[in-house]
Scaffold this motif. Sequence first.
Motif, short mmCIF file in Angstrom:
data_model
loop_
_atom_site.label_atom_id
_atom_site.label_comp_id
_atom_site.label_asym_id
_atom_site.label_seq_id
_atom_site.Cartn_x
_atom_site.Cartn_y
_atom_site.Cartn_z
N PRO A 1 -5.68 8.21 11.37
CA PRO A 1 -6.27 9.43 10.79
C PRO A 1 -7.22 9.08 9.65
O PRO A 1 -6.94 8.23 8.82
N GLY B 1 0.18 9.26 8.25
CA GLY B 1 -0.84 8.40 8.84
C GLY B 1 -0.30 7.06 9.31
O GLY B 1 -0.97 6.36 10.06
N ARG C 1 -6.57 8.27 5.87
CA ARG C 1 -5.91 7.02 5.48
C ARG C 1 -6.80 5.81 5.69
O ARG C 1 -6.47 4.73 5.26
N THR D 1 2.81 1.42 5.27
CA THR D 1 1.70 2.14 5.89
C THR D 1 0.98 1.31 6.95
O THR D 1 0.15 1.84 7.67
N ASP E 1 0.86 -1.18 0.00
CA ASP E 1 0.00 0.00 0.00
C ASP E 1 0.90 1.23 0.00
O ASP E 1 1.96 1.24 0.63
N CYS E 2 0.47 2.24 -0.73
CA CYS E 2 1.22 3.49 -0.82
C CYS E 2 0.38 4.60 -0.18
O CYS E 2 -0.82 4.68 -0.42
N PRO E 3 1.00 5.45 0.63
CA PRO E 3 0.21 6.51 1.28
C PRO E 3 -0.35 7.51 0.27
O PRO E 3 -1.26 8.26 0.61
#
Lengths: 305, 305
Positions: free
Chosen positions: B300, A249, B303, A183, A149-151
Amino acid sequence: MSEAQSGTVTLLEVAPRDGFQSISDPLPTGEKILIIEDLVAAGVTRMELGSFVSPKAIPQMGDMREIAAHFKGRSGCRMSVLVPNAKGASLALEAGYPDLVFVVSVSAAHNMNNVRQTVAQSLDQLRAIVFEAGEEGAGLRVDLATSFDCPFDGTVPLDDVRRVFAEAFSIAPGAEFALCDTTGRADPITVAKRFQTVMAEAPDDTVWAFHGHDTFGMGVANALYAYNAGVTIIEGAAAGLGGCPFAPGATGNTATEDLHFAFEQGGIATGIDREKLLKAADRIAGLPGGKTASHLRIVPRERAA
Amino acid sequence: MSEAQSGTVTLLEVAPRDGFQSISDPLPTGEKILIIEDLVAAGVTRMELGSFVSPKAIPQMGDMREIAAHFKGRSGCRMSVLVPNAKGASLALEAGYPDLVFVVSVSAAHNMNNVRQTVAQSLDQLRAIVFEAGEEGAGLRVDLATSFDCPFDGTVPLDDVRRVFAEAFSIAPGAEFALCDTTGRADPITVAKRFQTVMAEAPDDTVWAFHGHDTFGMGVANALYAYNAGVTIIEGAAAGLGGCPFAPGATGNTATEDLHFAFEQGGIATGIDREKLLKAADRIAGLPGGKTASHLRIVPRERAA
């Protein structure tokens, strides 16, 4: 699903690297050394001490040479540093670190935010590092950040992970490789599936690591599923410290104490002494602004004994 | 270890039972009903609404008849109530509940603290309940509390779990059975091992459930390992509410949202709508003294989308 398991796992401690960089005021070098010494005393055999990055980007890492000097010649724990590029690798080798961790993100957006390079540029840096590390006889691990997963871009396609891994492997076939849940948004079944897919495309003797965060409460389960898929090195941070400054996050790394609890109670030896690990974690939790994310410490003490 | 999985799992919601009893001031009945309606609207198909115990012991459960009356004749969600003895079972059946959950602890000390009976006395109660439930055509689940760890006696011997299960099964061979991690101290590998051991001693068509708490951060991993061992019903509480009043130090049940995340992202369908579940969980978290233990809400918001 396994029966009751036996075996061993290596818990690679990243609190001094992923953790210290998340503390806004740089810690005094002496304080860092005390914590690292506590972790070594607990039986930690692999540790990331920090990163060779611009002190402008991450001022918390300005004392990597002093730390190297303190631990020079120490045996029993393999100490590595993270390097984002060939320049960092040269400085790390000069300072005497015997083990390098190179990081490249599978996601283009995260790689640009994290190390200000395209993925292709990062892989060129890896080529130079492999050459220099080879000359120096240094160990090398390649961290594939945002392997799940990429922010910025959300779910990372599995094919992108396969492609970046294939390119990195062709450049550094002797390295260890880590799929990183930067993440904390990966789920256990996907962690197992992605490792199985990528491992099937590499020689059987490739050594694999998993780097995870507990952001969504999956940290322990993700680690166990990675282990069951054949990963032998699981990264954690004492007290659950950490959080990538360039992954908005993301909360801390999965707490090493929680991983220790899950593996050791299940019969999988870590070689780490629990009470000494908790002592190190308590010191970390006592840092300015620090708190523990260790469930063993959140729970009332009488029940955690 | 499984490949990428497919299949389904039933998430049995226990917030109205294990959760509400942990809130010191009894909730207004109307508030309880709103929450239960939210959970039903989210697609929850199994729910424990409360328990038929002495209002002196647990005043939060004084309105079980009113709640039964509200939901009478409702289809789509099987609603059960926990009963500690035959008297509670009679009252529950009288009130119109079609599903009973009988609880007996494997640990003598916990059973005495929880229901003021010896294990043998509890099993006598089960005998009477089986007879009455049979007459009424009611469903029955037997919860084996402290199947892993006891808050008073520590680790519970596996042989004790096998023995109490064998006795309960001989009395109620048609019931569902749950191994309960009452304190949250079980680890995933042990959860799988104990289920495998006990399941091997029962007919293949016996239906199994796992009841867990996230006290030591193992909640999600324990649930997945139970599922992989063949358990089809996983208990959770929206917002991670809960905590046995007679198990000092136990924190909330594993959050249903976290379980939903782990299973659904892994390709295992729950039949529950995530956004509606989060809405129900938010209502619970907003109760007086309430807070969320859901990682999807602690992170948060941008996200968690």
